[in-house]
Write a protein that holds these residues in place. Sequence first.
Motif, PDB file in Angstrom:
ATOM      1  N   GLY A 156       0.803  -1.217   0.000  1.00  0.00           N
ATOM      2  CA  GLY A 156       0.000   0.000   0.000  1.00  0.00           C
ATOM      3  C   GLY A 156       0.831   1.260   0.000  1.00  0.00           C
ATOM      4  O   GLY A 156       0.363   2.328  -0.424  1.00  0.00           O
TER       5      GLY A 156
ATOM      6  N   ARG B  20     -16.346   2.114   5.069  1.00  0.00           N
ATOM      7  CA  ARG B  20     -15.233   2.437   4.184  1.00  0.00           C
ATOM      8  C   ARG B  20     -14.170   1.371   4.381  1.00  0.00           C
ATOM      9  O   ARG B  20     -13.798   1.043   5.512  1.00  0.00           O
TER      10      ARG B  20
ATOM     11  N   TYR C 136     -10.990  -0.516   5.023  1.00  0.00           N
ATOM     12  CA  TYR C 136      -9.744  -0.183   5.708  1.00  0.00           C
ATOM     13  C   TYR C 136      -8.571  -0.175   4.733  1.00  0.00           C
ATOM     14  O   TYR C 136      -7.606   0.578   4.904  1.00  0.00           O
TER      15      TYR C 136
ATOM     16  N   GLU D 265      -8.348   1.061   1.883  1.00  0.00           N
ATOM     17  CA  GLU D 265      -8.171   2.378   1.271  1.00  0.00           C
ATOM     18  C   GLU D 265      -7.303   3.281   2.145  1.00  0.00           C
ATOM     19  O   GLU D 265      -6.552   4.117   1.639  1.00  0.00           O
ATOM     20  N   GLU D 266      -7.408   3.112   3.452  1.00  0.00           N
ATOM     21  CA  GLU D 266      -6.577   3.901   4.358  1.00  0.00           C
ATOM     22  C   GLU D 266      -5.104   3.518   4.233  1.00  0.00           C
ATOM     23  O   GLU D 266      -4.208   4.309   4.557  1.00  0.00           O
TER      24      GLU D 266
ATOM     25  N   PHE E  66      -4.608   1.453  -0.898  1.00  0.00           N
ATOM     26  CA  PHE E  66      -5.158   0.640  -1.970  1.00  0.00           C
ATOM     27  C   PHE E  66      -6.456   1.251  -2.505  1.00  0.00           C
ATOM     28  O   PHE E  66      -7.232   1.848  -1.742  1.00  0.00           O
ATOM     29  N   ALA E  67      -6.713   1.056  -3.796  1.00  0.00           N
ATOM     30  CA  ALA E  67      -8.069   1.211  -4.297  1.00  0.00           C
ATOM     31  C   ALA E  67      -8.842  -0.049  -3.901  1.00  0.00           C
ATOM     32  O   ALA E  67      -8.243  -1.120  -3.721  1.00  0.00           O
ATOM     33  N   TYR E  68     -10.134   0.083  -3.767  1.00  0.00           N
ATOM     34  CA  TYR E  68     -10.956  -1.055  -3.329  1.00  0.00           C
ATOM     35  C   TYR E  68     -12.055  -1.290  -4.352  1.00  0.00           C
ATOM     36  O   TYR E  68     -12.782  -0.356  -4.721  1.00  0.00           O
TER      37      TYR E  68
ATOM     38  N   VAL F 120      -4.405  -2.391  -5.713  1.00  0.00           N
ATOM     39  CA  VAL F 120      -5.863  -2.537  -5.663  1.00  0.00           C
ATOM     40  C   VAL F 120      -6.207  -3.803  -4.888  1.00  0.00           C
ATOM     41  O   VAL F 120      -5.539  -4.834  -5.033  1.00  0.00           O
TER      42      VAL F 120
END
Length: 599
Positions: free
Chosen positions: A162, A201, A203, A205-206, A209-211, A237
Amino acid sequence: MEALTGPAAVREFPAGDLPGLAERIREFLVAKVCRTGGHLGANLGVVELTIALHRVFDSPRDALVFDTGHQSYVHKILTGRAGEFAGLRQAGGIAGYPSRAESGHDWVENSHASTALSYADGIAKAVQLTTGPDEPARRVVAVIGDGAMTGGLAWEGLNNLGGAPDRPVIVVLNDNGRSYDPTIGGLARHLSGLRSADGHRAYFEELGFAYVGPVDGHDVAELEEALREAAAMWRPVVVHAVTAKGHGYRHAEADDADRMHACGVIDPVTGQPDAPGRPSWTHVFADEIAEVGADVPGVVCLTAAMLQPVGLKKFATRYPERVFDVGIAEQHAVCSAAGLAMGGLHPVVCVYATFLNRAFDQVLMDVALHGLGVTFVLDRAGVTGPDGPSHHGMWDTSMLAMVPGLRMAAPRDPARLRELLREAVGESSAPTVIRFPKATAGADLPAVARMDGIDILHRGGRLPLDVLLVATGVTAEAAVEAASQLSTEGIGVTVVDPRWILPVHPTVVHLADRHQLVVTAEDGVVSGGAGSAIAQACMAAGVRTPVHNLGLPAQFLAHGERPDILRQCGLDAHGIATTISRLVLASPAGEIVPSGRIA
């Protein structure tokens, strides 16, 4: 299945034919795995996912890395190995895990969990450094289950992936709510929230990573769309695919315990073994630890996502508040056990022998250094058989022999397992270990006498040549049989079982001094094992009796049937007898000094 000669053939399938392909693959898996045994439920759950992966990505140019690897059967089928499944997990046949020797499509032979993200990180770095500016792009895809995400190494890999937006690794999270047992902890709750689409949301992404997701892991079209979307982003991702372990086979779907994660040879129609077998070592332990729980209230048990495979189901049913499943996190299990011991309890950590390798530092520095009474029960010790080199539990004795204060026991029969387990949980100031194999537990092998805690299983008699055969654990039966064979050759063999194989008991050294030759036998690596410890103890005590060690070679042994592998390593009765006879015949006259015998 023979038409599936490689990923290119998979990509040529019309989209409308893919559900039928998935159904045929499931029928093939059930037919083949029920005949040989293997990981059935895990593979039934990833059929559509694996098809989609091979339609979107170009293996092996694009690297597909499967965490744990027990779900790679579909990958093997799609990469042209369907015709080899008759020999699945059998000697000389294809492996039950990815195998670099089998195919260039198998990047890693990872059959321990939580490794794929770190592998992917390294492969992605290598791709970045070695791919020329005019070369076509290459992608790295790591497939990891939610159960494997409970391991600390997975989070180390996730943290590094990440933090590198210029390395576009795609993490496919195969979320089936399980490892072997149901996934536990905060991650399980978080994924449940993502599945419920209640505004969580991710985690991930924090972490950078794109999700993408969650997507239906049994819909090839939806999976392809999600994977193509992820590939087009050119950044780290996470693709969240929701699957069901055992999908499409009613016996696996109805198996609430483990969704038929792994099975032996079974009837594909009934889903049951062809014939019930004798109780296994695990079953003997399961019964006894439940009784120990009643007699010793301070005993608590820990497992790393394998409550049932290590025999803790009965204990957990009786004492649910005294058993802790920590997920696939052996390091945490051992360090947490240290804390439990510091708090006045006696933890029993139950893991496969091969998986304790991952927590050696915690055994050494968090348990032994503090002089804590923690018992480690090592299932699948020694040669395990069809699961191959990563699962043979053959390293534990050599590894643990260097831990100060640690005591290790190897029961030869069910009675000794019960006896030694009781002794182990009575030790409050040092770690103890009980090891036993993946096998049926035979009949008890009684001793003819006991000397200072050492069991004498066979007396050599008044024969001209007198050999001391030290048999550890389940090698005892073969040792006694070998001694009987050798008596007809005029070679007297006294067989002893130390019960506690580490550290070396002074009585074993005393007995060695009274014999002309010492031979040790163990189902662990011979280098640095229990036999080596006996040889060192004899040398330190000035005992001049020659000591010869029998055990497993320090090699990665291929998969096969356990008795066959032991025989090939000279650890059956014939092999032990042949070795002793050869040693006696090869000894120059006068080299072996006559000595006393056990009275």
